[in-house]
Write an enzyme that holds these catalytic residues in place. Structure first.
Site, PDB file in Angstrom:
ATOM      1  N   SER A 233     -12.289 -25.775   5.711  1.00 12.28           N
ATOM      2  CA  SER A 233     -10.905 -25.334   5.561  1.00 12.28           C
ATOM      3  C   SER A 233      -9.930 -26.516   5.547  1.00 12.28           C
ATOM      4  O   SER A 233      -9.911 -27.285   4.599  1.00 12.28           O
ATOM      5  CB  SER A 233     -10.582 -24.335   6.680  1.00 12.28           C
ATOM      6  OG  SER A 233      -9.411 -23.623   6.400  1.00 12.28           O
TER       7      SER A 233
ATOM      8  N   ASP B  48      -9.095 -37.539  -3.840  1.00 10.21           N
ATOM      9  CA  ASP B  48      -8.358 -37.429  -5.104  1.00 10.21           C
ATOM     10  C   ASP B  48      -7.332 -38.544  -5.274  1.00 10.21           C
ATOM     11  O   ASP B  48      -7.064 -38.984  -6.397  1.00 10.21           O
ATOM     12  CB  ASP B  48      -7.669 -36.066  -5.199  1.00 10.21           C
ATOM     13  CG  ASP B  48      -8.672 -34.924  -5.344  1.00 10.21           C
ATOM     14  OD1 ASP B  48      -9.817 -35.204  -5.744  1.00 10.21           O
ATOM     15  OD2 ASP B  48      -8.309 -33.778  -5.046  1.00 10.21           O
TER      16      ASP B  48
ATOM     17  N   LYS C 263     -15.073 -23.477   2.489  1.00 10.94           N
ATOM     18  CA  LYS C 263     -14.152 -22.354   2.766  1.00 10.94           C
ATOM     19  C   LYS C 263     -12.799 -22.700   2.151  1.00 10.94           C
ATOM     20  O   LYS C 263     -12.025 -23.455   2.701  1.00 10.94           O
ATOM     21  CB  LYS C 263     -14.033 -22.133   4.275  1.00 10.94           C
ATOM     22  CG  LYS C 263     -12.915 -21.192   4.718  1.00 10.94           C
ATOM     23  CD  LYS C 263     -13.186 -19.763   4.324  1.00 10.94           C
ATOM     24  CE  LYS C 263     -12.275 -18.801   5.095  1.00 10.94           C
ATOM     25  NZ  LYS C 263     -10.839 -18.949   4.842  1.00 10.94           N
TER      26      LYS C 263
END
Length: 697
Positions: free
Chosen positions: A474, A485, A499
């Protein structure tokens, strides 16, 4: 995140009840008292409407969905295909494509009828097992060469009761053999199993209408995704207690696994996690209060087991567990005493250490910040307290302290971090990047909300690595994904949990609905759902990703991608990744901890592929002895490499056995953490223009 629903519940017309009921097999118990009531019918109609309007996917409720509900409900009631017989399934088959119509019309009778047939068959099976045990286990032949199919997910249904009797005779022999091999005497085995089956028989008569309704509606709700779930009024109260931590427990999230209750994850800094004796995928088979007699809980409902485990602060609960590291057929258990207490926010706080490493003849110091959870003291924040605790505030202080130690880089340790505050994941990301998006949230209407770091400055600009594993979930995945990224840190360790969905609790006239209504995406446009975050350099797993993780859950929503929020920039790590991997593999090829983890997982996966077990006692004992010999060899190879005392036999109660992938007393003793530091130092040595380590003041 604000709820996307208004909370209004629609009062819909109740449809006519089906009069087409199935014939009831002969049985002692009359289940006719199990009937749907008006509140449950209205709740079911409201759930149909809520899912239709607000579920993230908005899939149609049609014949295809009906077949999924049918399959899911049968599997939920009889996952091992050991209760229903072929004629039952044939009778139910006429409803396969009708559940969409039943649900739209508020007709709950077919769901109740199937459940009552399940109770009939379960009653028959328990009576059969009790009858066999009453004759004595010595009347069973354990010298006969016969096998039991244990992977029965796709097994054919027993064609009649005689064939099912034979299956249960073999099942009983298997249970007895498992207990024999753990060292239990025949008389003790007979008493234990008789007590277990008789208790299950007694609890069968306590089945409530709400139990039936919850099972049936969840077969419907979870056909959409595994996190969409109906909570009965009682379970809704338990959910609220767990979220607020207002009642003391052991700090473990539990789930059903066929006849067992299994540990899903441990709450950071909770009593279970601090005990170091309970792990995800451990099976709880007994619960005792203090020094009271152990209560066998095999076959109990999850909510019943939770009630036993929960209790007042300071009291002791003893759990009998089958460790997750056991071979699939090894029932050897251990007793884990845990003192109940509330999980304190300050104990979940991020903390630091310094990793001292030597590389290429030089001494280095790397700062390590372990983040057990993404926490935020909402109560103190709303009260206007200036010193409220939060992950980001604590990490900033730790960075300042590490800077004073003149560390050469930073490792953020997110292993076993199950997530928490989305706000904190965003703010923590902001410490390491310039102003920009941190995560995207796509709602069920297709709208994409962009959460962003508004600060134009970077608090820490130095070299970084982020360490994750399968239990990083999460909010952890949001942070790790952003670091990857933005090319801000090397991501190391294991594939994360996956998740990547958002749920909201919606009140009903009867209970609550936990509803998936949004999905997380990384700033690159990739979902964190199902796939999780894939590390730049992967370490050997110490748990099977096919058994633990979002992808292991039925009806898990798929990975996908949307339009990225940032333009891709040149990846500073890419030119060096091949060399970094080569050095990592050379360094860990003979590293005792890495070798142990790889070989232990290989053995576990080999054993998991076994689909049958022998019911010949001599052969079964020989097989178990061979497995234990191989496990002992792995343990002792690790101990020998570390200069530790070898064991004569596997000792479940020996808490001194090395634990891989868990923080050690000294950072240097943690093989995965040390290797992460070495990879980061490799990168600094290869890159002639690494990031500068400085902090924003």
């Amino acid at each position: 995140m604000k709820s996307l629903l208004t909370g209004s519940i629609l009062a819909l017309t109740i449809g006519l009840q089906s009069s087409a009921l199935l014939a009831k097999p002969n049985g002692d118990q009359n289940w006719e008292y199990l009937q749907p009531n008006r509140e449950q019918v209205i709740a079911s109609l409201n759930i149909v409407e809520l899912l239709k309007r607000h579920h993230y996917n908005k899939p149609p409720l049609n014949d295809v969905r009906s077949a999924e509900i049918f399959n899911g409900y049968i599997e939920m009631l009889d996952p091992s295909r050991s209760y229903f017989i072929a004629s039952d399934i044939a009778e139910f088959e006429k409803w396969r494509t009708q559940f969409d119509d039943f649900l739209k019309n508020g007709n709950l009778e077919p769901g109740f009828t199937i459940y009552k047939r399940h109770l009939d068959r379960l009653e028959q099976r328990l009576d059969y097992a009790i009858g066999m045990l009453d004759k004595g286990i010595d009347q069973l032949d354990f010298t006969k060469d016969e096998d039991l199919l244990i992977d029965r997910e796709k097994a054919p249904w027993a064609k009649d009761l005689a064939e099912q009797d034979d299956l249960w005779r073999k099942r009983l022999k298997d249970e007895i053999l498992r207990l024999k091999i753990t060292g239990k005497e025949p008389q003790a085995i007979q008493e234990l199993l008789l007590k277990r089956y008789k208790n299950q028989r007694t609890r069968l008569s306590q089945t409530r209408s709400e139990d039936v309704f919850q099972a049936y509606i969840n077969a419907f709700a979870q056909s959409y995704d595994p996190h969409t779930q109906y909570l009965s009024p009682e379970n809704a109260e338990n959910f609220d207690i767990n979220m607020s931590l207002s009642l003391e427990g052991i700090g473990a999230v539990l789930q059903n696994d066929n006849e067992y209750v299994q540990v899903a994850r441990l709450v950071p800094a909770g009593p279970a996690e601090k005990s170091k004796q309970l792990k995800p995928a451990d099976k709880i088979i007994g619960v005792a209060q203090g020094n009271d007699e152990m209560v066998d809980v095999v076959g109990w409902r999850l909510d019943e087991v939770v009630k036993l485990i929960r209790g007042p602060k300071g009291s002791v609960v003893r759990l009998e567990v089958i460790p997750s590291g056991n071979a699939p057929n090894d029932q050897t258990s251990k007793i884990v005493p845990i003192t109940r207490e509330a999980v304190k926010l300050e104990e979940q706080a991020a903390h630091k250490s310094i990793l001292h490493l030597q590389q290429n003849g030089h001494d280095y110091k790397l700062g390590v910040i372990e983040v057990p959870a993404f926490y935020l003291d909402f109560k103190a924040l709303r009260a206007g307290a200036s010193d409220y605790k939060s992950t980001t505030r604590d990490v900033k202080k730790l960075i300042d302290e590490l800077q004073k130690e003149k560390v050469d880089g930073l490792v953020i340790d997110l292993r076993n971090n199950g997530g928490g505050s989305l706000q904190e994941a965003t703010e923590l990301t902001g410490l390491f990047i310039e102003q920009g998006p941190t995560v995207l949230v796509r709602n069920s209407d297709g709208r994409v909300d962009v959460l962003a770091d508004e600060s134009e400055e970077v608090y820490y600009k130095g070299p970084m690595a982020v360490l994750v594993n399968r239990l990083s979930a999460s909010a952890s995945e949001i942070f790790a994904g952003a670091m990857q990224d933005y090319h801000r840190a090397l991501i190391l360790g294991g594939q994360t949990f996956g998740k990547g969905t958002v749920q909201s609790i919606q009140p009903l006239n009867h209970g609550e609905l936990k509803l998936t209504l949004a999905k997380f995406y990384r700033v690159s446009g990739q979902s964190t759902q199902h796939q999780g975050v894939i590390p730049d350099i992967t370490y050997p797993a110490n748990m099977d990703t096919k058994e633990i993780g979002e992808s292991a859950l039925p009806h898990a929503m798929p990975w996908d991608s949307i339009r990225p929020a940032i333009e891709p920039e040149k990846d500073p790590f890419k030119p060096f990744l091949t060399e970094l991997k080569t050095r990592h593999e050379a360094r860990t090829q003979n590293n005792p901890d890495f070798v142990y983890t790889r070989e232990r997982m290989a053995l576990s996966q080999e054993l998991m592929k076994e689909t049958t077990v022998t019911l010949n006692e001599a052969k079964r004992r020989a097989h178990q002895a061979d497995v234990e010999k191989r496990q002992l060899a792995l343990e002792n190879a690790l101990r020998t490499a570390k200069g530790e005392k070898v064991l004569d036999k596997l000792e479940q109660e020996d808490d001194s056995l090395p634990r891989i992938d868990e923080p050690k007393t000294k950072p240097e003793d943690d093989a995965f953490l040390s290797e992460s530091g070495k990879i980061l130092l490799d990168y600094l040595g290869l890159n002639t223009n690494p990031p500068r380590h400085e902090a924003r003041r």
